[in-house]
Design a protein around this motif. Structure first.
Motif, PDB file in Angstrom:
ATOM      1  N   SER A  68      61.637  59.068  21.044  1.00  0.00           N
ATOM      2  CA  SER A  68      62.233  58.944  22.374  1.00  0.00           C
ATOM      3  C   SER A  68      61.234  58.275  23.308  1.00  0.00           C
ATOM      4  N   VAL A  69      61.758  57.469  24.213  1.00  0.00           N
ATOM      5  CA  VAL A  69      60.921  56.735  25.168  1.00  0.00           C
ATOM      6  C   VAL A  69      61.602  56.796  26.536  1.00  0.00           C
ATOM      7  N   PHE A  70      60.817  57.087  27.581  1.00  0.00           N
ATOM      8  CA  PHE A  70      61.345  57.010  28.942  1.00  0.00           C
ATOM      9  C   PHE A  70      60.524  56.009  29.743  1.00  0.00           C
ATOM     10  N   GLU A  71      60.991  55.686  30.953  1.00  0.00           N
ATOM     11  CA  GLU A  71      60.493  54.636  31.840  1.00  0.00           C
ATOM     12  C   GLU A  71      60.962  53.273  31.319  1.00  0.00           C
ATOM     13  N   SER A  72      61.682  52.548  32.186  1.00  0.00           N
ATOM     14  CA  SER A  72      62.336  51.312  31.753  1.00  0.00           C
ATOM     15  C   SER A  72      61.349  50.280  31.228  1.00  0.00           C
ATOM     16  N   GLY A  73      60.149  50.176  31.842  1.00  0.00           N
ATOM     17  CA  GLY A  73      59.170  49.224  31.337  1.00  0.00           C
ATOM     18  C   GLY A  73      58.715  49.568  29.933  1.00  0.00           C
ATOM     19  N   ALA A  74      58.410  50.852  29.709  1.00  0.00           N
ATOM     20  CA  ALA A  74      57.995  51.288  28.378  1.00  0.00           C
ATOM     21  C   ALA A  74      59.117  51.077  27.365  1.00  0.00           C
ATOM     22  N   ILE A  75      60.346  51.307  27.796  1.00  0.00           N
ATOM     23  CA  ILE A  75      61.493  51.108  26.899  1.00  0.00           C
ATOM     24  C   ILE A  75      61.599  49.649  26.482  1.00  0.00           C
ATOM     25  N   LEU A  76      61.445  48.735  27.446  1.00  0.00           N
ATOM     26  CA  LEU A  76      61.544  47.315  27.095  1.00  0.00           C
ATOM     27  C   LEU A  76      60.396  46.887  26.192  1.00  0.00           C
TER      28      LEU A  76
END
Length: 240
Positions: A68-76
């Motif tokens: 799982s990944v949160f924060e939109s920058g980290a997700i991209l």
């Protein structure tokens, strides 16, 4: 398969645009922020900052358990690394893109969000004229930064579309609500129209369109309830 925990806000649309633009399979999991879904224990396990978006990748590259990944920058960053798309990996290009992703997260998103917030607020919380002027001017400065960057290149980080464009575009869709006139920024406007015309971007923007609620049509009581959930939040109590 990617599970996308989502609500149709600019931050959510960063991820839906990436997934649509790259034709990456995903499953949409609505997180209704007006109802407080972001505070539910099951979502806090994915994002302790109680904000969407978040993703769960059930087939990570290492073949292990779901990630799982949160924060939109980290997700991209995660999705671009997983798919190999829209984030060049030669050292110069990689960090040209990376710095603009960080710029968006640290500058464009927060400041444009504040501009929209205070301009919407009106006088419900007293005189907001300083805050409106402060963040409207800062929004203008940031549009100018993009305009300057785009004066001699097709996209933000060069001649190819990258996650730097994907992450920045959704926050510019609301330029009018931010008190801006994009005709003031001809290089930005050219980029804005070109990126916005891409089929993948259009599909990504449309994701969850049926989920949005026009709050202006709600009762004042309901508007106040939603505002209490979304604004003036304080720390959550620690659960043992």
């Amino acid at each position: 398969m990617i599970d996308l925990y989502y609500w149709p806000t600019p931050n959510g649309k960063k991820v839906s645009i990436y997934l649509e633009e790259t034709e990456t399979p995903y499953s949409l999991v609505p997180v209704n922020i007006s109802l407080g879904d972001q505070f539910k224990p099951e979502f806090l396990k994915l994002n302790p900052n109680h904000r969407m978006p978040a993703i769960v990748d059930h087939t990570p590259k290492d073949g292990g358990a779901p990630i799982s990944v949160f924060e939109s920058g980290a997700i991209l960053f995660y999705l671009a690394e997983k798919t190999g798309k829209l984030w060049p990996q030669d050292i110069r290009s990689k960090y040209e893109v990376t710095q603009w992703v960080i710029w968006q997260m640290a500058n464009q998103g927060p400041k444009l969000g504040e501009a929209g917030h205070f301009r919407r607020l009106g006088d419900r919380e007293g005189d907001q004229s300083y805050a409106v002027r402060r963040f409207t001017d800062e929004a203008n400065r940031l549009y100018g930064v993009l305009n300057m960057q785009l004066r001699n290149r097709r996209y933000i980080a060069g001649d190819e579309l990258t996650i730097a464009d994907i992450i920045s575009y959704p926050w510019t869709v609301g330029w009018q609500a931010q008190g801006q006139d994009i005709n003031e920024f001809k290089h930005f406007k050219r980029w804005f129209e070109e990126v916005g015309a891409r089929p993948g971007v259009r599909r990504g923007l449309a994701v969850g369109a049926d989920l949005s609620t026009d709050t202006s049509k709600l009762s004042q009581e309901e508007q106040d309830r939603i505002r209490k959930i979304l604004y003036n939040q304080r720390a959550l109590p620690v659960t043992e």
